[in-house]
Write an enzyme that holds these catalytic residues in place. Sequence first.
Site, mmCIF file in Angstrom:
data_model
loop_
_atom_site.group_PDB
_atom_site.id
_atom_site.type_symbol
_atom_site.label_atom_id
_atom_site.label_comp_id
_atom_site.label_asym_id
_atom_site.label_seq_id
_atom_site.Cartn_x
_atom_site.Cartn_y
_atom_site.Cartn_z
ATOM 1 N N PHE A 147 43.520 31.639 39.465
ATOM 2 C CA PHE A 147 42.461 31.253 40.410
ATOM 3 C C PHE A 147 42.144 32.351 41.425
ATOM 4 O O PHE A 147 41.065 32.354 42.008
ATOM 5 C CB PHE A 147 42.860 29.964 41.160
ATOM 6 C CG PHE A 147 43.815 30.194 42.303
ATOM 7 C CD1 PHE A 147 43.338 30.597 43.541
ATOM 8 C CD2 PHE A 147 45.179 30.048 42.136
ATOM 9 C CE1 PHE A 147 44.208 30.837 44.600
ATOM 10 C CE2 PHE A 147 46.059 30.282 43.182
ATOM 11 C CZ PHE A 147 45.565 30.681 44.417
ATOM 12 N N LYS A 171 38.835 32.730 29.316
ATOM 13 C CA LYS A 171 39.116 31.376 29.824
ATOM 14 C C LYS A 171 39.366 31.468 31.331
ATOM 15 O O LYS A 171 40.418 31.878 31.787
ATOM 16 C CB LYS A 171 40.353 30.750 29.156
ATOM 17 C CG LYS A 171 40.374 29.261 29.448
ATOM 18 C CD LYS A 171 41.693 28.614 29.705
ATOM 19 C CE LYS A 171 42.462 28.849 30.915
ATOM 20 N NZ LYS A 171 42.036 28.162 32.153
ATOM 21 N N SER A 224 51.021 32.565 37.093
ATOM 22 C CA SER A 224 52.382 32.414 37.623
ATOM 23 C C SER A 224 53.409 32.805 36.554
ATOM 24 O O SER A 224 53.120 32.781 35.350
ATOM 25 C CB SER A 224 52.596 30.971 38.063
ATOM 26 O OG SER A 224 52.372 30.122 36.964
ATOM 27 N N CYS A 279 48.236 38.295 44.597
ATOM 28 C CA CYS A 279 49.532 38.526 43.946
ATOM 29 C C CYS A 279 50.287 39.661 44.635
ATOM 30 O O CYS A 279 51.502 39.752 44.552
ATOM 31 C CB CYS A 279 49.326 38.858 42.474
ATOM 32 S SG CYS A 279 48.166 40.192 42.234
ATOM 33 N N GLU A 380 57.863 32.831 45.483
ATOM 34 C CA GLU A 380 56.501 33.304 45.746
ATOM 35 C C GLU A 380 55.788 32.154 46.452
ATOM 36 O O GLU A 380 55.553 31.101 45.849
ATOM 37 C CB GLU A 380 55.773 33.629 44.436
ATOM 38 C CG GLU A 380 54.368 34.128 44.695
ATOM 39 C CD GLU A 380 53.552 34.389 43.437
ATOM 40 O OE1 GLU A 380 53.693 33.651 42.453
ATOM 41 O OE2 GLU A 380 52.753 35.343 43.458
#
Length: 483
Positions: A147, A171, A224, A279, A380
């Site tokens: 996202f 995708k 993730s 990230c 995280e």
Amino acid sequence: MDKILKNYINGKWIDSFCDKYTLVINPATTRKLAKVPVGCTQDVDLAAGSAEKSSFEWLKTPAKQRIQYLVKMEQILKNHTDEIAEICTNESGKTFAESKSEIGYAIDNIRHACIIPSVLSGTNTANNANEYINRMPVGVAACIVPFNFPILIPFWFFPYALACGNTYIVKPSEKVPMTMTRVFELFESLKLPSGVLNMVHGGKETVNAIINNTKINAISFVGSSAVAKYVYQHGLLNGKKVQAQGGAKNPIVVMPDADVDTTVKAVTDSAFGFAGQHCLAASLVILVGEAANIFTPKLIEAAKSKKCGYGMDPRAEVGPLITNESRKRIRQLIQEGVDEGAELLLDGRPVTVKGFEDGFFMEPTVISNIKHSGIVHVNEILGPVLGLIKVETLNEAIGLTNSSTFGSTASIFTHNETAARRFRHNVTNANNGEFFGNLNSIPSSPFGNIKESYYGDLSGQPINAIDFFTQPKIVMENPNKDE
Ligand code: NAD
């Protein structure tokens, strides 16, 4: 009536075969923007079938002609930057400036993909025969997108894949599917041959269908770590090439001699930009010796000054979190850290943004004395939370950095060249930086990670992209043999 997003397959907008949907929500206003299908096997089968059908013609298309489409893509993104960025801000919560800079990085990748024809040519490798390596496309490739970079991440992969002669399926994340939908609408003017570039929406159902589809030969995943590992393992078992980039925890070591203004700005911009959902966000600061006393009050002051708000408000520096569930998870992690003994120096959990009272906002949070190997240290968090750890020596800081299960980036702020050199030499966690909060490398670098941050051996982007998106074919000719 809610707008229902369609898939783009074989040059046409097509309804999903599935009749289940998830809502796309503006995280600042909580307004419903659209419904996106959860996806199913038939959708992926149709896209993969069309991509496979067009792959033979596409591989025969001269590389220099393939590149012409990319050149036009760059122009479309430039001409429509504001429009695309606004859609991105409304569905992801990023500030408008952050969305625009993402488009800039996407353009960088398109430009780099344009050099591919010059490096795809065959090489004469033998003496007594003409032996060439022909780089053949792998066929149909697909990417699965997180996202937090709805625009950039597809462009990490598909321009290179197309330039190498592959056909492609994107995708998008089901949380932010509208931005790429608009980009694909704009790309219709390219008149790319049907089936060369397709888009299939959905969540894990679509991902599983991609993993299991026998026509798809290569998958690039970003998301993730747990899902990266899953996609990598199952993709490999199904005989595909897979590169899977996972999550991260990016430590920044601050030495007592570091320049205060540079360090504080870089750390807080990195930790709180896009509400800490990059990230590469600097989520952990390791303060060495006296640095704890020098930097802690300054970091709190800078964190407090960051303005939370709706991304289209030019004063906003910290947008909302992507979902309310994400906010609940982050609040819970903070509480668990405090229960372990960490000290909450700045609590951003209670927040009201005027005019956006229902939005999923959270203000910058700073936690100190976090437990080594505790909740805030190892997880995280993916939110605007900066964890501070005090250590006595650089060696301890390096040890802590290397102890992470993630391996994305690690940085040091110091003026001491010996310390910097020791850091460079001894830190094994993938990419190192000096004086960088976010290590956004240029597209020609083989950006990749290690440990739980990366599953695979070839990173995306130019140098490795050719190896990933092509298969070498050896061609031998006897130059002395008569017809
Ligand atoms: P995510 O793993 O939840 O989702 C990523 C993709 O996987 C989405 O397209 C989603 O539909 C799909 N997915 C989700 N759950 C799945 C499941 N159980 N089975 C199969 N597919 C599933 O990640 P996210 O929350 O969208 O993105 C944030 C994560 O991405 C963070 O961990 C961040 O660090 C990471 N990230 C890494 C990089 C990098 O370069 N390494 C870059 C950007 C983001």
